[in-house]
Design a protein around this motif. Structure first.
Motif, short mmCIF file in Angstrom:
data_model
loop_
_atom_site.label_atom_id
_atom_site.label_comp_id
_atom_site.label_asym_id
_atom_site.label_seq_id
_atom_site.Cartn_x
_atom_site.Cartn_y
_atom_site.Cartn_z
N TRP A 125 0.88 -1.17 0.00
CA TRP A 125 0.00 0.00 0.00
C TRP A 125 0.91 1.22 0.00
N LYS A 126 0.80 2.04 -1.03
CA LYS A 126 1.64 3.23 -1.14
C LYS A 126 0.84 4.33 -1.81
N ALA A 127 0.71 5.45 -1.11
CA ALA A 127 -0.02 6.60 -1.65
C ALA A 127 0.69 7.89 -1.23
N ASP A 128 1.99 7.93 -1.44
CA ASP A 128 2.79 9.10 -1.06
C ASP A 128 2.34 10.36 -1.78
N SER A 129 1.96 10.24 -3.05
CA SER A 129 1.57 11.43 -3.81
C SER A 129 0.30 12.08 -3.26
N TYR A 130 -0.45 11.36 -2.44
CA TYR A 130 -1.66 11.92 -1.81
C TYR A 130 -1.49 12.07 -0.30
N GLY A 131 -0.30 11.78 0.21
CA GLY A 131 -0.04 11.89 1.65
C GLY A 131 -0.85 10.89 2.47
N MET A 141 -6.28 6.76 -6.32
CA MET A 141 -5.91 6.90 -4.91
C MET A 141 -4.60 6.28 -4.46
N TYR A 142 -3.86 5.65 -5.34
CA TYR A 142 -2.57 5.11 -4.91
C TYR A 142 -1.51 5.35 -5.98
N ASP A 143 -0.27 5.13 -5.58
CA ASP A 143 0.86 5.45 -6.46
C ASP A 143 1.13 4.34 -7.47
N LEU A 144 1.56 4.79 -8.64
CA LEU A 144 2.03 3.89 -9.69
C LEU A 144 3.45 4.30 -10.04
N PRO A 145 4.32 3.41 -10.36
CA PRO A 145 4.12 1.98 -10.46
C PRO A 145 3.96 1.33 -9.09
N LEU A 146 3.33 0.16 -9.09
CA LEU A 146 3.13 -0.57 -7.84
C LEU A 146 4.45 -1.14 -7.34
#
Length: 159
Positions: free
Chosen positions: A52-58, A142-147
Motif C-alpha cells: 500500500w503506497k499513496a505518497d503522492s496523496y499523503g 488513490m494510490y501510487d504507480l508503479p506498484l
C-alpha cells in the motif's frame, strides 16, 4: 487469464511493515480482516501482492479499506475501467459452488460503482497528465504507480 494475454494481476494489500508504520501502529490494521488461517491456505497469492503506497496523496500511513478493480495502461497514465466496490476477494462476495446442484451461492450482497470512459465521452480515463493533453480532467486515482511488489521478507497483515 487467457494463455496469450499480456495482462497481469496485481493486488494491493498492506504488508505488516505498511501497518506498523501506519498512523496508529498495529491498530491501523483493524480494518483489514484477512486471517492468518486464510493466508496459509492462499500462499500462492503472495506473488501477486503489492505494498500500500499513496505518497503522492499523503495517505501511505492511512491504511485502506477500499476495494477497487481497474485496468491500468502499460504507460501508467490511463484506465480502461475503474470499479469502486464493497466486494472484497472472497467466496462470500463473489460466490462459490453450492454443494447439491452446483449452482452458485453468494452469501452477501455487495454494491459498487463502475466508471467506464464511454459515459464521459472519452476513450479512456486519464490518471496522469500526458504531454499532449495537459488540460484534460484527471480521474481521482488513490494510490501510487508503479506498484511496489512485496519483497521476499514481506508478509501480508493478518488479524
Amino acid at each position: 487469464m487467457p494463455m496469450n494475454s499480456n495482462a497481469t494481476l496485481s493486488i494491493i494489500y498492506p504488508s505488516v511493515d505498511n501497518v506498523m508504520k501506519g498512523y496508529f501502529g498495529p491498530e491501523s490494521g483493524g480494518c483489514l480482516p484477512y486471517s492468518k488461517a486464510a493466508n496459509e491456505k492462499q500462499r500462492w497469492l503472495q506473488e501477486y501482492l503489492h505494498q500500500w503506497k499513496a505518497d503522492s496523496y499523503g495517505r501511505t500511513r492511512a491504511m485502506p479499506h477500499i476495494k477497487s478493480y481497474c485496468r491500468v495502461s502499460p504507460c501508467l497514465s490511463k484506465l480502461a475501467y475503474f470499479l469502486l466496490t464493497s466486494a472484497n476477494i472472497s467466496k462470500s462476495a463473489w460466490g462459490g459452488p453450492f454443494a447439491k446442484d452446483m449452482g452458485v451461492y453468494v452469501r452477501s450482497c455487495e454494491v459498487g460503482v463502475m466508471f467506464l470512459p464511454k459515459y464521459f465521452d472519452e476513450e479512456y480515463l486519464e490518471i496522469k497528465n500526458t504531454l499532449n493533453r495537459k488540460n484534460k480532467q484527471l480521474f481521482p486515482f488513490m494510490y501510487d504507480l508503479p506498484l511496489v511488489p512485496y519483497g521476499k521478507s514481506d508478509y501480508p497483515w493478518c488479524n
